[in-house]
Design an enzyme around this catalytic site. Sequence first.
Site, PDB file in Angstrom:
ATOM      1  N   ARG A 158      -5.482  63.394  68.346  1.00 27.66           N
ATOM      2  CA  ARG A 158      -4.624  64.528  68.033  1.00 27.66           C
ATOM      3  C   ARG A 158      -3.322  64.038  67.417  1.00 27.66           C
ATOM      4  O   ARG A 158      -2.594  63.251  68.021  1.00 27.66           O
ATOM      5  CB  ARG A 158      -4.336  65.341  69.294  1.00 27.66           C
ATOM      6  CG  ARG A 158      -3.615  66.665  69.029  1.00 27.66           C
ATOM      7  CD  ARG A 158      -3.401  67.409  70.333  1.00 27.66           C
ATOM      8  NE  ARG A 158      -4.678  67.766  70.926  1.00 27.66           N
ATOM      9  CZ  ARG A 158      -5.316  68.908  70.697  1.00 27.66           C
ATOM     10  NH1 ARG A 158      -4.786  69.783  69.863  1.00 27.66           N
ATOM     11  NH2 ARG A 158      -6.464  69.170  71.282  1.00 27.66           N
TER      12      ARG A 158
ATOM     13  N   THR B 283       1.426  67.479  64.079  1.00 24.62           N
ATOM     14  CA  THR B 283       0.721  68.718  63.723  1.00 24.62           C
ATOM     15  C   THR B 283      -0.148  69.245  64.857  1.00 24.62           C
ATOM     16  O   THR B 283      -0.548  70.420  64.851  1.00 24.62           O
ATOM     17  CB  THR B 283      -0.180  68.484  62.505  1.00 24.62           C
ATOM     18  OG1 THR B 283      -1.239  67.573  62.856  1.00 24.62           O
ATOM     19  CG2 THR B 283       0.621  67.895  61.351  1.00 24.62           C
TER      20      THR B 283
ATOM     21  N   ASP C 179     -10.642  65.844  83.872  1.00 27.51           N
ATOM     22  CA  ASP C 179     -10.825  65.113  82.626  1.00 27.51           C
ATOM     23  C   ASP C 179     -12.137  64.337  82.695  1.00 27.51           C
ATOM     24  O   ASP C 179     -12.248  63.354  83.442  1.00 27.51           O
ATOM     25  CB  ASP C 179      -9.649  64.162  82.390  1.00 27.51           C
ATOM     26  CG  ASP C 179      -9.690  63.507  81.013  1.00 27.51           C
ATOM     27  OD1 ASP C 179     -10.679  62.801  80.730  1.00 27.51           O
ATOM     28  OD2 ASP C 179      -8.740  63.703  80.242  1.00 27.51           O
TER      29      ASP C 179
END
Length: 209
Positions: free
Chosen positions: A104, A108, A200
């Site tokens: 990621r 942005t 996770d």
Amino acid sequence: MSQVHVLDHPLIQHKLSIMRNKETGAKEFRELLEEISMLMVYEVTRDLPTEEVEVETPICKTKTRMLSGKKIGIVPILRAGLGMVDGVTKLIPAARIGHIGLYRDPETLQPVEYYCKLPADSENRELLVLDPMLATGGSASAAITYIKQRNCKCIRLVNLIAAPEGIMRIQHDHPDVDIYVAACDEKLNEHGYIVPGLGDAGDRLFGTK
């Protein structure tokens, strides 16, 4: 609009419940993920085409059926998707395996491809994209986009658990890609984790947290 297939076989649900338990350790978590992946791919491939062939048994010749049409390729999304590969290949040992990695962008917040290696004939294969968790859907959508850019058209997304937000994202971005899940959970929390989820998946799979 792509279809969502919830694979609610009792064995899948039982094993998924153990995976959800926060006391389940990494070793058992890995084993369960492999087992569920094998059970899921049995259903994911239910509609694969077959053709009539002739074989000779120890008794006589007979007509029977074998797989025909497109061959299978599997593409785990790094890193948690790796935990699903062995379960799939136990049932489909001839499947070719690709990999796709995303991160990621801190500015942005959009997924960026850092690695993509697909089988040379992937455009002629039925591709199963593997990732245990479909949360926001951003990474899965981006992965499918990158795969499509390499002329692959027959794609199915296989997830253990999905949030409604992730399903909506895939259906909006890729209405031609069906989604196969073991469970559709309630929602995402403020941190982007699926609720109730299982935490996770990558950290629990590899014991990194």
